[in-house]
Design an enzyme around this catalytic site. Structure first.
Site, PDB file in Angstrom:
ATOM      1  N   ASP A  60      44.255  43.674  35.556  1.00  0.00           N
ATOM      2  CA  ASP A  60      43.832  43.971  37.073  1.00  0.00           C
ATOM      3  C   ASP A  60      44.031  45.759  37.173  1.00  0.00           C
ATOM      4  O   ASP A  60      42.965  46.506  37.460  1.00  0.00           O
ATOM      5  CB  ASP A  60      44.684  43.747  38.206  1.00  0.00           C
ATOM      6  CG  ASP A  60      44.555  42.005  38.298  1.00  0.00           C
ATOM      7  OD1 ASP A  60      43.695  41.586  39.186  1.00  0.00           O
ATOM      8  OD2 ASP A  60      45.373  41.283  37.695  1.00  0.00           O
ATOM      9  N   GLU A  85      40.371  46.527  44.855  1.00  0.00           N
ATOM     10  CA  GLU A  85      41.478  45.572  45.531  1.00  0.00           C
ATOM     11  C   GLU A  85      42.923  46.032  44.999  1.00  0.00           C
ATOM     12  O   GLU A  85      43.582  45.844  46.089  1.00  0.00           O
ATOM     13  CB  GLU A  85      41.313  44.152  44.564  1.00  0.00           C
ATOM     14  CG  GLU A  85      42.411  43.089  45.223  1.00  0.00           C
ATOM     15  CD  GLU A  85      42.045  41.825  44.756  1.00  0.00           C
ATOM     16  OE1 GLU A  85      42.953  40.859  45.373  1.00  0.00           O
ATOM     17  OE2 GLU A  85      41.123  41.687  43.795  1.00  0.00           O
ATOM     18  N   VAL A 154      39.897  41.839  38.245  1.00  0.00           N
ATOM     19  CA  VAL A 154      39.782  40.635  37.980  1.00  0.00           C
ATOM     20  C   VAL A 154      39.989  39.817  38.986  1.00  0.00           C
ATOM     21  O   VAL A 154      40.730  39.591  39.578  1.00  0.00           O
ATOM     22  CB  VAL A 154      41.254  40.355  37.164  1.00  0.00           C
ATOM     23  CG1 VAL A 154      41.371  38.805  36.567  1.00  0.00           C
ATOM     24  CG2 VAL A 154      41.444  41.197  35.779  1.00  0.00           C
ATOM     25  N   ASP A 155      38.649  38.930  39.079  1.00  0.00           N
ATOM     26  CA  ASP A 155      38.491  37.965  40.372  1.00  0.00           C
ATOM     27  C   ASP A 155      39.017  36.618  39.830  1.00  0.00           C
ATOM     28  O   ASP A 155      38.448  36.290  38.785  1.00  0.00           O
ATOM     29  CB  ASP A 155      37.176  38.017  40.823  1.00  0.00           C
ATOM     30  CG  ASP A 155      36.914  37.054  42.205  1.00  0.00           C
ATOM     31  OD1 ASP A 155      37.670  36.961  43.087  1.00  0.00           O
ATOM     32  OD2 ASP A 155      35.794  36.436  41.997  1.00  0.00           O
ATOM     33  N   THR A 157      42.691  35.660  39.356  1.00  0.00           N
ATOM     34  CA  THR A 157      43.774  36.050  38.751  1.00  0.00           C
ATOM     35  C   THR A 157      44.691  35.095  38.215  1.00  0.00           C
ATOM     36  O   THR A 157      45.140  35.071  36.945  1.00  0.00           O
ATOM     37  CB  THR A 157      44.661  37.093  39.342  1.00  0.00           C
ATOM     38  OG1 THR A 157      44.027  38.417  39.561  1.00  0.00           O
ATOM     39  CG2 THR A 157      45.786  37.530  38.440  1.00  0.00           C
ATOM     40  N   SER A 297      37.215  31.887  41.059  1.00  0.00           N
ATOM     41  CA  SER A 297      36.707  33.470  40.960  1.00  0.00           C
ATOM     42  C   SER A 297      35.178  33.180  41.141  1.00  0.00           C
ATOM     43  O   SER A 297      34.571  32.113  41.567  1.00  0.00           O
ATOM     44  CB  SER A 297      36.679  33.937  39.617  1.00  0.00           C
ATOM     45  OG  SER A 297      35.698  33.315  38.503  1.00  0.00           O
ATOM     46  N   LYS A 300      31.672  30.745  40.365  1.00  0.00           N
ATOM     47  CA  LYS A 300      30.847  29.922  41.148  1.00  0.00           C
ATOM     48  C   LYS A 300      29.541  30.482  41.706  1.00  0.00           C
ATOM     49  O   LYS A 300      28.418  29.766  41.652  1.00  0.00           O
ATOM     50  CB  LYS A 300      31.639  29.598  42.491  1.00  0.00           C
ATOM     51  CG  LYS A 300      33.159  28.750  42.133  1.00  0.00           C
ATOM     52  CD  LYS A 300      33.676  28.487  43.451  1.00  0.00           C
ATOM     53  CE  LYS A 300      34.589  29.767  44.036  1.00  0.00           C
ATOM     54  NZ  LYS A 300      35.429  30.082  43.209  1.00  0.00           N
TER      55      LYS A 300
END
Length: 389
Positions: A60, A85, A154-155, A157, A297, A300
């Site tokens: 991240d 983020e 990093v979507d 985590t 994450s 999708k």
């Protein structure tokens, strides 16, 4: 047609920004793959909990520092506003000295490989202060005017830590509108058929395959520019490979399925910020027969954009506020691939109000087909009163 020609085939506007963003995300994905491999193969303490109990890893912070440094180097600090983020609060605590050292090393190891992605290597290795500054520069609050890069390093985590799906998401918002979106999905295979195999299995198969074979390519980058009417996908740059990606980039489109009985719908894996029970009831009322595809994450959104699924529904529990970095890139890619994304009231998502999707009505619905979308909205209106959300 080469990758850069494909990227600018509809419009020259944002062509440089999109080209840079794709290259930077490709590099960030390579960084993540190396860190994830280390996390899975060895016992270590490279995962921390933030004050809100969410997880953050070496990847991240390292991705955020790398992307921040690259954007500022290419476009100039006076022209770059970044909403992201992570901050440095956890990283600068006394018990995080070892992790900070690893982040600095990870960033520099990644930047050394920059030429492989058509990017520039720093003249000198970045020091601790410079890495922390790069992370901390991503403190913009966004808003309705100006240009803002939006990054989720990093979507997903938790998926990353578990060796499962995750994404690197980078978008550019201008005057409140998402102008371009890039979604790097390192564990999401190029072809839908490969989803049947556990990631460990096709990791083995990748090693057995020829470096020039597309048969077991794992990982892809999807991207789009607003108003272009197309979304594109290319494989990740492979380690020690001279594979020419310009021959492999291809247009992706949403599924043509409009029958709920045949549709596949996605939802978050975790039930903490999305109600599985309400979604299940809604799916039943719609006549959705397939089991939900629960994916970590923004992968999708990618699944819908390239036709692997038809519906993504997320209905947050009371008090939860959606952040723009969790949706901006994925929403635009779905829309340019021919899909529809709105809140649960049928209104467009508003990315102009800062870091949160303010005014969000009930939840988010992404769909491959307008008719399917309308059916979901009608079913939702009929059942929302009993949702307890």
């Amino acid at each position: 047609m080469e990758v850069e020609e494909l990227r600018s085939s509809k419009s020259e506007r944002y062509s440089k920004e999109l080209d840079v963003a794709v290259r930077v995300v490709q590099m960030a994905c390579s960084l993540c793959q190396k860190v994830q491999k280390h996390l899975i193969s060895e016992s270590n303490d490279q995962v921390k909990s933030k004050d809100d109990n969410s997880l953050v890893t070496i990847a991240d912070w390292s991705v955020q520092a790398t992307v921040s440094w690259m954007l500022l180097e290419i476009f100039g600090s006076e022209n770059v506003s970044i909403v992201a983020e992570e901050d440095i609060q956890t990283l600068t605590k006394a018990d995080s000295v070892g992790i900070l050292e690893t982040v600095v090393k990870t960033v520099n190891d990644c930047l050394v490989d920059a030429p492989k992605f058509g990017l520039t290597v720093p003249a000198m290795a970045l020091g601790t202060k410079e890495v922390l500054e790069a992370i901390n520069r991503c403190n913009s609050a966004g808003g309705p005017s100006g240009r803002h890069w939006v990054l989720d390093p990093v979507d997903g985590t938790l998926g990353f830590v578990r060796g499962d799906q995750y994404a690197v998401a980078l978008a550019l918002i201008e005057d409140g509108e998402v102008a371009l979106g890039v979604l790097g999905c390192p564990n999401y295979p190029m072809n839908k058929e490969w989803l049947e195999y556990h990631h460990c299995y096709y990791r083995i198969m990748s090693k057995l395959s020829s470096p020039t074979s597309e048969s077991w390519d794992k990982g892809c980058v999807m991207y789009a520019r607003k108003g272009s009417g197309e979304a594109l996908m290319e494989p990740l740059v492979r380690e020690n490979s001279s594979l020419d990606l310009s021959n492999l980039a291809r247009t992706i489109r949403v599924s043509s399925i409009d029958d709920p009985a045949l549709a596949t719908f996605c939802e978050p894996v975790e039930n903490s910020n999305s109600s599985h029970s309400f979604t299940a009831g809604l799916a039943h009322s719609l006549g959705l027969r397939n089991q939900p595809l629960r994916v970590y994450s923004m992968v999708k959104y990618g699944a819908i954009a390239r036709g692997d699924a038809e519906i993504f529904m997320k209905f947050a529990k009371a008090g939860y506020k959606e952040k723009i970095w969790d949706h901006a890139a994925g929403v635009l890619i779905v829309q340019e691939a021919g899909g529809v994304v709105t809140d649960a009231g049928g209104c467009p998502l508003d990315f102009s109000q800062g870091i949160y999707l303010e005014g969000l009505n009930l939840g988010i619905i992404a769909c491959s087909d307008v008719k399917l979308h309308q059916k979901i909205i009608r079913a939702l209106n009929a059942s929302w009163g009993s949702s307890n959300l």
